[in-house]
Write a protein that holds these residues in place. Sequence first.
Motif, PDB file in Angstrom:
ATOM      1  N   LEU A 170       9.772 -11.339  -8.952  1.00 37.62           N
ATOM      2  CA  LEU A 170       9.817 -11.217  -7.492  1.00 37.62           C
ATOM      3  C   LEU A 170       9.493 -12.558  -6.855  1.00 37.62           C
ATOM      4  O   LEU A 170       8.615 -13.286  -7.320  1.00 37.62           O
ATOM      5  CB  LEU A 170       8.815 -10.155  -7.035  1.00 37.62           C
ATOM      6  N   ARG A 171      10.166 -12.881  -5.774  1.00 39.47           N
ATOM      7  CA  ARG A 171       9.924 -14.151  -5.091  1.00 39.47           C
ATOM      8  C   ARG A 171       8.502 -14.188  -4.546  1.00 39.47           C
ATOM      9  O   ARG A 171       7.966 -13.155  -4.131  1.00 39.47           O
ATOM     10  CB  ARG A 171      10.935 -14.338  -3.966  1.00 39.47           C
ATOM     11  N   PRO A 172       7.898 -15.391  -4.532  1.00 41.14           N
ATOM     12  CA  PRO A 172       6.491 -15.507  -4.137  1.00 41.14           C
ATOM     13  C   PRO A 172       6.149 -14.876  -2.790  1.00 41.14           C
ATOM     14  O   PRO A 172       5.139 -14.174  -2.672  1.00 41.14           O
ATOM     15  CB  PRO A 172       6.262 -17.018  -4.120  1.00 41.14           C
ATOM     16  N   GLY A 173       6.979 -15.120  -1.773  1.00 39.49           N
ATOM     17  CA  GLY A 173       6.686 -14.543  -0.463  1.00 39.49           C
ATOM     18  C   GLY A 173       6.722 -13.026  -0.481  1.00 39.49           C
ATOM     19  O   GLY A 173       5.874 -12.365   0.133  1.00 39.49           O
ATOM     20  N   GLU A 174       7.682 -12.465  -1.209  1.00 34.40           N
ATOM     21  CA  GLU A 174       7.789 -11.010  -1.314  1.00 34.40           C
ATOM     22  C   GLU A 174       6.646 -10.442  -2.153  1.00 34.40           C
ATOM     23  O   GLU A 174       6.147  -9.345  -1.875  1.00 34.40           O
ATOM     24  CB  GLU A 174       9.148 -10.635  -1.916  1.00 34.40           C
ATOM     25  N   ALA A 175       6.226 -11.189  -3.174  1.00 28.33           N
ATOM     26  CA  ALA A 175       5.102 -10.743  -3.997  1.00 28.33           C
ATOM     27  C   ALA A 175       3.825 -10.687  -3.163  1.00 28.33           C
ATOM     28  O   ALA A 175       3.005  -9.772  -3.323  1.00 28.33           O
ATOM     29  CB  ALA A 175       4.911 -11.690  -5.182  1.00 28.33           C
ATOM     30  N   PHE A 176       3.656 -11.650  -2.249  1.00 26.30           N
ATOM     31  CA  PHE A 176       2.476 -11.621  -1.384  1.00 26.30           C
ATOM     32  C   PHE A 176       2.511 -10.398  -0.477  1.00 26.30           C
ATOM     33  O   PHE A 176       1.471  -9.792  -0.192  1.00 26.30           O
ATOM     34  CB  PHE A 176       2.393 -12.901  -0.545  1.00 26.30           C
ATOM     35  N   ASP A 177       3.713 -10.010  -0.032  1.00 27.68           N
ATOM     36  CA  ASP A 177       3.834  -8.795   0.792  1.00 27.68           C
ATOM     37  C   ASP A 177       3.378  -7.567   0.012  1.00 27.68           C
ATOM     38  O   ASP A 177       2.711  -6.681   0.556  1.00 27.68           O
ATOM     39  CB  ASP A 177       5.282  -8.616   1.258  1.00 27.68           C
ATOM     40  N   VAL A 178       3.751  -7.493  -1.277  1.00 26.46           N
ATOM     41  CA  VAL A 178       3.317  -6.375  -2.124  1.00 26.46           C
ATOM     42  C   VAL A 178       1.799  -6.398  -2.260  1.00 26.46           C
ATOM     43  O   VAL A 178       1.129  -5.362  -2.171  1.00 26.46           O
ATOM     44  CB  VAL A 178       3.971  -6.463  -3.521  1.00 26.46           C
ATOM     45  N   LEU A 179       1.260  -7.586  -2.469  1.00 26.57           N
ATOM     46  CA  LEU A 179      -0.188  -7.743  -2.646  1.00 26.57           C
ATOM     47  C   LEU A 179      -0.955  -7.248  -1.429  1.00 26.57           C
ATOM     48  O   LEU A 179      -1.918  -6.490  -1.534  1.00 26.57           O
ATOM     49  CB  LEU A 179      -0.514  -9.213  -2.902  1.00 26.57           C
ATOM     50  N   ILE A 180      -0.518  -7.676  -0.252  1.00 29.82           N
ATOM     51  CA  ILE A 180      -1.274  -7.379   0.967  1.00 29.82           C
ATOM     52  C   ILE A 180      -0.987  -5.968   1.481  1.00 29.82           C
ATOM     53  O   ILE A 180      -1.776  -5.413   2.265  1.00 29.82           O
ATOM     54  CB  ILE A 180      -0.954  -8.435   2.056  1.00 29.82           C
ATOM     55  N   ASP A 181       0.119  -5.379   1.010  1.00 27.45           N
ATOM     56  CA  ASP A 181       0.527  -4.063   1.488  1.00 27.45           C
ATOM     57  C   ASP A 181      -0.518  -2.992   1.189  1.00 27.45           C
ATOM     58  O   ASP A 181      -0.751  -2.101   2.003  1.00 27.45           O
ATOM     59  CB  ASP A 181       1.869  -3.681   0.853  1.00 27.45           C
ATOM     60  N   ASP A 182      -1.144  -3.067  -0.007  1.00 26.23           N
ATOM     61  CA  ASP A 182      -2.141  -2.046  -0.333  1.00 26.23           C
ATOM     62  C   ASP A 182      -3.503  -2.671  -0.623  1.00 26.23           C
ATOM     63  O   ASP A 182      -4.315  -2.118  -1.366  1.00 26.23           O
ATOM     64  CB  ASP A 182      -1.678  -1.191  -1.518  1.00 26.23           C
ATOM     65  N   ALA A 183      -3.751  -3.869  -0.047  1.00 25.24           N
ATOM     66  CA  ALA A 183      -5.046  -4.522  -0.233  1.00 25.24           C
ATOM     67  C   ALA A 183      -6.150  -3.681   0.387  1.00 25.24           C
ATOM     68  O   ALA A 183      -5.921  -2.903   1.322  1.00 25.24           O
ATOM     69  CB  ALA A 183      -5.024  -5.912   0.396  1.00 25.24           C
ATOM     70  N   GLU A 184      -7.351  -3.829  -0.138  1.00 23.73           N
ATOM     71  CA  GLU A 184      -8.481  -3.061   0.370  1.00 23.73           C
ATOM     72  C   GLU A 184      -9.535  -3.974   0.976  1.00 23.73           C
ATOM     73  O   GLU A 184      -9.628  -5.164   0.643  1.00 23.73           O
ATOM     74  CB  GLU A 184      -9.101  -2.225  -0.749  1.00 23.73           C
ATOM     75  N   ALA A 185     -10.323  -3.408   1.885  1.00 26.17           N
ATOM     76  CA  ALA A 185     -11.338  -4.185   2.592  1.00 26.17           C
ATOM     77  C   ALA A 185     -12.580  -4.353   1.734  1.00 26.17           C
ATOM     78  O   ALA A 185     -12.961  -3.466   0.975  1.00 26.17           O
ATOM     79  CB  ALA A 185     -11.694  -3.505   3.911  1.00 26.17           C
ATOM     80  N   ARG A 186     -13.188  -5.526   1.847  1.00 24.33           N
ATOM     81  CA  ARG A 186     -14.442  -5.833   1.174  1.00 24.33           C
ATOM     82  C   ARG A 186     -15.175  -6.823   2.066  1.00 24.33           C
ATOM     83  O   ARG A 186     -14.668  -7.238   3.110  1.00 24.33           O
ATOM     84  CB  ARG A 186     -14.152  -6.432  -0.211  1.00 24.33           C
ATOM     85  N   ALA A 187     -16.357  -7.215   1.717  1.00 20.94           N
ATOM     86  CA  ALA A 187     -17.090  -8.194   2.518  1.00 20.94           C
ATOM     87  C   ALA A 187     -17.889  -9.117   1.610  1.00 20.94           C
ATOM     88  O   ALA A 187     -18.463  -8.684   0.612  1.00 20.94           O
ATOM     89  CB  ALA A 187     -18.025  -7.503   3.507  1.00 20.94           C
ATOM     90  N   PHE A 188     -17.894 -10.390   1.961  1.00 19.41           N
ATOM     91  CA  PHE A 188     -18.728 -11.379   1.295  1.00 19.41           C
ATOM     92  C   PHE A 188     -19.637 -12.004   2.349  1.00 19.41           C
ATOM     93  O   PHE A 188     -19.155 -12.504   3.367  1.00 19.41           O
ATOM     94  CB  PHE A 188     -17.877 -12.475   0.640  1.00 19.41           C
ATOM     95  N   ALA A 189     -20.929 -11.954   2.117  1.00 17.00           N
ATOM     96  CA  ALA A 189     -21.911 -12.503   3.054  1.00 17.00           C
ATOM     97  C   ALA A 189     -21.681 -11.959   4.462  1.00 17.00           C
ATOM     98  O   ALA A 189     -21.836 -12.667   5.453  1.00 17.00           O
ATOM     99  CB  ALA A 189     -21.866 -14.028   3.041  1.00 17.00           C
ATOM    100  N   GLY A 190     -21.277 -10.690   4.532  1.00 12.89           N
ATOM    101  CA  GLY A 190     -21.087 -10.052   5.824  1.00 12.89           C
ATOM    102  C   GLY A 190     -19.756 -10.332   6.492  1.00 12.89           C
ATOM    103  O   GLY A 190     -19.473  -9.813   7.578  1.00 12.89           O
ATOM    104  N   VAL A 191     -18.900 -11.129   5.858  1.00 12.64           N
ATOM    105  CA  VAL A 191     -17.601 -11.474   6.447  1.00 12.64           C
ATOM    106  C   VAL A 191     -16.515 -10.577   5.848  1.00 12.64           C
ATOM    107  O   VAL A 191     -16.334 -10.559   4.627  1.00 12.64           O
ATOM    108  CB  VAL A 191     -17.260 -12.955   6.192  1.00 12.64           C
ATOM    109  N   PRO A 192     -15.770  -9.830   6.665  1.00 11.39           N
ATOM    110  CA  PRO A 192     -14.712  -8.942   6.154  1.00 11.39           C
ATOM    111  C   PRO A 192     -13.586  -9.739   5.504  1.00 11.39           C
ATOM    112  O   PRO A 192     -13.141 -10.756   6.044  1.00 11.39           O
ATOM    113  CB  PRO A 192     -14.220  -8.208   7.407  1.00 11.39           C
TER     114      PRO A 192
END
Length: 346
Positions: A170-192
């Motif tokens: 898959l092309r890099p830009g499209e792969a990033f879309d797949v990655l971010i499509d079902d990404a989940e929220a987390r926090a580091f040092a209080g930053v989302p």
Amino acid sequence: MPIQPGHPVLLFGEGAKVWRHMARGDAPTPAESESVEVMKELAEMGLAVEDPAHAARISDLPRPWLSSFTHELVYALLQRVATSAGVELVFIKGPTLHAQGLRDREHSGDVDCWVRPGDDLRLADAMRAWGWTPLILPFTGTTVSHSLTLVAGEWGCAIDVHTSFPGMRLRPGEAFDVLIDDAEARAFAGVPVLTPSRETHAVLSALHDMRPYNGAAAPEYAVTKATAVLRTVGRGVIPIVDRFDAGFVLRAPLERAFGEDAPDYSRALPPADWSMRLEEATSLRHFKALRFVPIQHRLRALIRLMWPTAETMRIALEEPQATGRRIFLARVRRVRDSVRKLAARR
């Protein structure tokens, strides 16, 4: 962590006390003259602001969840800088794999993130002010180089900014879309922040294990490791493998993980650059990689291969103050060694 470029500051005593009060929105009154003076000093250091609407203002103090508080601050800082630069970013690998039960080791020596192609250079420029220097290599900014390393300064934590991941068709830009499509929220040092879903992260981990190293195919222990992480998550990884079009590279660990229930990837096509990555001779691998560089950028990449920038040479030599003569001689040796290796392959 200051709001302007600087380094982490350890607070103790009255400074820590006043800072905690301010973080909770409980600023000292004018009558508390000593605390007011401390507050002014904190503001001058970039560690406190009175404006409750300030973008970097925090309202709670979550406990650190990484074993290295410095690394956790780097995650938070990188997200802040990316947001300011308008860069979408997803943190990959590292302690999140441990938190998702996909890796025993909690700590990583560096921080890995993934951005859209082109945003790596923008993020690198924004991070210069904070003390990170991008290691510009011949194929930086092309699909050949899947990540850009930001060399750590006094923070002591390198950053790898990915724009692709070896093993996918898959092309890099499209792969990033797949990655971010079902990404989940987390926090580091209080930053989302955003991190991959467990299924996506398992696939990335397996691809990392299966990628060639110095031209050699993944060894048996790497295949075993990739098998284990895919089996741990289960068949939920298969739709992600298909979306990334990574069946060719992950065929063996998937078959081991799921046996007869594994999809048939016997006719899956390899990534276009896979044979190049399996070239053992470094110099020959680099020259083969030129065909994956847009024509208008090939001359620049070739020049960088033979004659790296002074900044890159200083990083490679681990000599920040290397003289022009020292750099010139190192470049000449590089050209000589490359010619010898290519001649030996003929």
